[in-house]
Scaffold this motif. Structure first.
Motif, PDB file in Angstrom:
ATOM      1  N   HIS A 104       3.519 -39.801  -6.087  1.00 15.57           N
ATOM      2  CA  HIS A 104       2.931 -39.934  -7.422  1.00 15.57           C
ATOM      3  C   HIS A 104       2.936 -38.551  -8.074  1.00 15.57           C
ATOM      4  O   HIS A 104       2.117 -37.689  -7.755  1.00 15.57           O
ATOM      5  CB  HIS A 104       1.503 -40.476  -7.333  1.00 15.57           C
ATOM      6  CG  HIS A 104       1.427 -41.859  -6.779  1.00 15.57           C
ATOM      7  ND1 HIS A 104       1.320 -42.109  -5.429  1.00 15.57           N
ATOM      8  CD2 HIS A 104       1.458 -43.075  -7.396  1.00 15.57           C
ATOM      9  CE1 HIS A 104       1.266 -43.421  -5.226  1.00 15.57           C
ATOM     10  NE2 HIS A 104       1.352 -44.023  -6.404  1.00 15.57           N
ATOM     11  N   ASP A 155       2.122 -37.685 -10.960  1.00 15.77           N
ATOM     12  CA  ASP A 155       1.037 -37.423 -11.911  1.00 15.77           C
ATOM     13  C   ASP A 155      -0.277 -37.088 -11.207  1.00 15.77           C
ATOM     14  O   ASP A 155      -1.324 -36.998 -11.846  1.00 15.77           O
ATOM     15  CB  ASP A 155       0.827 -38.630 -12.827  1.00 15.77           C
ATOM     16  CG  ASP A 155       0.459 -39.901 -12.039  1.00 15.77           C
ATOM     17  OD1 ASP A 155       0.518 -39.872 -10.791  1.00 15.77           O
ATOM     18  OD2 ASP A 155       0.118 -40.905 -12.703  1.00 15.77           O
ATOM     19  N   SER A 180      -2.143 -38.850  -9.387  1.00 17.04           N
ATOM     20  CA  SER A 180      -3.139 -39.916  -9.475  1.00 17.04           C
ATOM     21  C   SER A 180      -3.642 -40.361  -8.110  1.00 17.04           C
ATOM     22  O   SER A 180      -4.639 -41.066  -8.028  1.00 17.04           O
ATOM     23  CB  SER A 180      -2.548 -41.129 -10.216  1.00 17.04           C
ATOM     24  OG  SER A 180      -1.406 -41.635  -9.522  1.00 17.04           O
ATOM     25  N   HIS A 181      -2.947 -39.965  -7.037  1.00 21.41           N
ATOM     26  CA  HIS A 181      -3.331 -40.382  -5.686  1.00 21.41           C
ATOM     27  C   HIS A 181      -3.428 -39.163  -4.766  1.00 21.41           C
ATOM     28  O   HIS A 181      -2.552 -38.930  -3.927  1.00 21.41           O
ATOM     29  CB  HIS A 181      -2.316 -41.377  -5.122  1.00 21.41           C
ATOM     30  CG  HIS A 181      -2.381 -42.728  -5.740  1.00 21.41           C
ATOM     31  ND1 HIS A 181      -2.029 -42.955  -7.047  1.00 21.41           N
ATOM     32  CD2 HIS A 181      -2.777 -43.927  -5.240  1.00 21.41           C
ATOM     33  CE1 HIS A 181      -2.175 -44.238  -7.321  1.00 21.41           C
ATOM     34  NE2 HIS A 181      -2.642 -44.844  -6.248  1.00 21.41           N
ATOM     35  N   ASP A 200     -14.499 -36.272  -9.484  1.00 23.20           N
ATOM     36  CA  ASP A 200     -13.321 -35.530  -9.951  1.00 23.20           C
ATOM     37  C   ASP A 200     -13.667 -34.049 -10.032  1.00 23.20           C
ATOM     38  O   ASP A 200     -14.662 -33.669 -10.671  1.00 23.20           O
ATOM     39  CB  ASP A 200     -12.862 -36.041 -11.317  1.00 23.20           C
ATOM     40  CG  ASP A 200     -12.241 -37.428 -11.234  1.00 23.20           C
ATOM     41  OD1 ASP A 200     -11.571 -37.718 -10.227  1.00 23.20           O
ATOM     42  OD2 ASP A 200     -12.435 -38.228 -12.174  1.00 23.20           O
TER      43      ASP A 200
END
Length: 483
Positions: free
Chosen positions: A39, A41, A43-44, A161
């Motif tokens: 991934h 981007d 995202s994982h 996050d």
């Protein structure tokens, strides 16, 4: 098996369910990638762990991603029964478990040393309940027996996050709760509190603590937690506000250009997005551009058992800030390692600690303040006192006083003479000493030591006495006594 481990195991196993290592990390990191997935981007993010390669001759630690579909086999091969495996509560983009790559926090973890049956019972008297009451602590999701103490896991209902300033807020929260958890004589048999970064890795459940020959065992003691729940047990100024991950400026670009021309030129015009490196060497008044770094090296005598690793870590931070080469840092760490090994502590300092500490030689650690370094190392650092004046005004006043005391810049000559005398005095006390030994004892710059190594200061007379003359003088003195 230590007495602490035996007592805590019997207490916990009688009341709480034990959780195996494979299931423990499957629950801790439920959304790792599958092997082969990419991934781009980010995202994982994945959990990353280190394991000792028992098959290699050097038995070095290797890094490995925790993939979802291969975890059961990987756990049996690389973690279960291994003499040293390490994992934090964070997930990372890319392969390295560096703080700059940390993207999500799945668990906030604390290391509490010196916990026996009495201390464990005291902890459970404090876990849960009204956070406004004295000495109350949040109930952990898991307790892990580490050998002589506990690893305390607070697993989040939803991962956090890790925006840049959220990392800083979480660090403050962890320091605050560490102070609450660690009370000598009540919850720990160890006097010195050991603060740790949010990126700290811990021995993994199911592996073996090779120092004590015990398996790391986990027990489920509570539910998953929220940040609000942990925040309630901390001081207001140390709580985390995830709704404000950034504080964007309301200043226009034109206003910023006028107010911060240096920043505008560096970031907007030249496109340098990274943090500006501190010009520490340019602010040093003397002939040692690494004065701050060498000062920290001299603090090694103040380091207590539980803070040895963090002394090395902060040495790397100072080296990066001062522009000391990584090669020189590695050499100084090896010399400091020999001295730190003599500091008594139940856990041995290893060369792997050097390799781990070297990772702090990075711009990501610029946000470590003096207060952070004091907390990690338990070394008190005196602040410069300016009585509320700016640095520019403070230096202007100081130089005016300096000109009165040493007109015409004679203080420079005075400083040189003092260093020359310091080298000379050290050589008189250590006639067989080396320049490297003089540098370590005095903290003087190596160039200064070489400059004055064979020089005699003014007012000092060196007289070489022949053995026959010395014997003659001794006989004369004995003769006078007889008279």
């Amino acid at each position: 098996m230590t007495e602490n481990y035996r007592g805590c195991y019997e207490y916990l196993s009688a009341q709480y369910p034990e959780v195996g290592g494979y299931e423990f990390y499957k629950e801790l990191f439920p959304d790792n990638e599958n092997s082969g997935e990419r991934h781009t981007d980010f995202s994982h993010p994945n959990a990353v762990y280190l394991y000792r390669d028992e098959q290699s001759e050097d038995k070095k630690l290797r890094r490995r991603k925790m993939y979802n579909d291969t975890w059961e086999q990987d756990y049996m091969e690389f973690v279960e029964g291994n003499s040293l495996t390490l994992c934090s509560g964070l997930a990372y983009r890319r392969k390295e478990n560096r703080l700059e790559n940390a993207q999500r926090m799945y668990a906030l973890i604390f290391d509490l040393d010196g916990v026996g049956l009495a201390e464990l019972r005291n902890l459970f008297l404090r876990f849960g309940g009204d956070p406004e009451r004295v000495r109350r602590l949040p109930m952990p999701t898991f307790l892990v027996l580490s050998g002589t103490g506990l690893h305390i896991y607070y697993v989040f209902q939803q991962p956090i996050d890790l925006y840049p300033n959220i990392k800083i807020q979480l660090k403050s929260l962890k320091y605050d709760l560490t102070f609450r958890l660690w009370e000598y004589g009540s919850t720990s048999q160890v006097k010195a509190i050991q603060y740790q970064s949010i990126n700290q890795s811990f021995r993994m459940v199911g592996s073996i603590n090779d120092k004590h020959g015990t398996e790391l065992v986990a027990f489920r003691t509570g539910e998953r937690v929220t940040l609000d729940y942990l925040n309630a047990y901390a001081k207001p100024e140390n709580r985390v506000d995830v709704n404000k991950p950034f504080s964007p400026s309301k200043m226009t670009r034109a206003e910023a250009r006028e107010a911060y021309p240096e920043w505008y030129e560096r970031v907007v015009v030249r496109g340098e997005k990274g943090r500006k490196k501190w010009d520490i060497a340019g602010k040093v008044h003397g002939d040692d551009p690494y004065a701050l770094y060498h000062w920290w090296l001299r603090q090694i005598g103040e380091i207590k058992g539980g803070h040895r690793y963090f002394f090395l870590m902060c040495l790397a931070i100072y080296a990066y800030k001062c522009g000391v080469s990584k090669q020189q840092l590695r050499q100084d760490m090896k010399e400091a390692f020999d001295d730190l090994q003599m500091v008594k502590h139940e856990n041995a300092l290893t060369e792997e600690d050097i390799r781990s500490a070297l990772e702090a030689y990075d711009k990501e650690y610029y946000n470590f303040t003096i207060s952070d370094i004091e907390a990690l190392t338990d070394v008190r650092i005196e602040r410069n006192k300016r009585n509320g004046r700016s640095q520019k005004e403070h230096l202007k006043r100081a130089r005016a006083v300096q000109e009165v005391d040493y007109p015409g810049g004679t203080w420079r000559r005075k400083g040189a003479e003092e260093k020359k005398a310091q080298v000379y005095a050290w050589r008189q006390e250590h006639p067989e000493g080396r320049k490297a030994d003089c540098h370590r004892d005095t903290g003087l710059d190596p160039k200064t030591i070489c400059k004055w190594w064979d020089t005699v200061p003014e007012g000092h007379i060196t007289v070489k006495i022949r053995p026959s003359q010395a014997l003659s003088d001794l006989l004369v003195e004995e003769f006078k006594k007889g008279l």
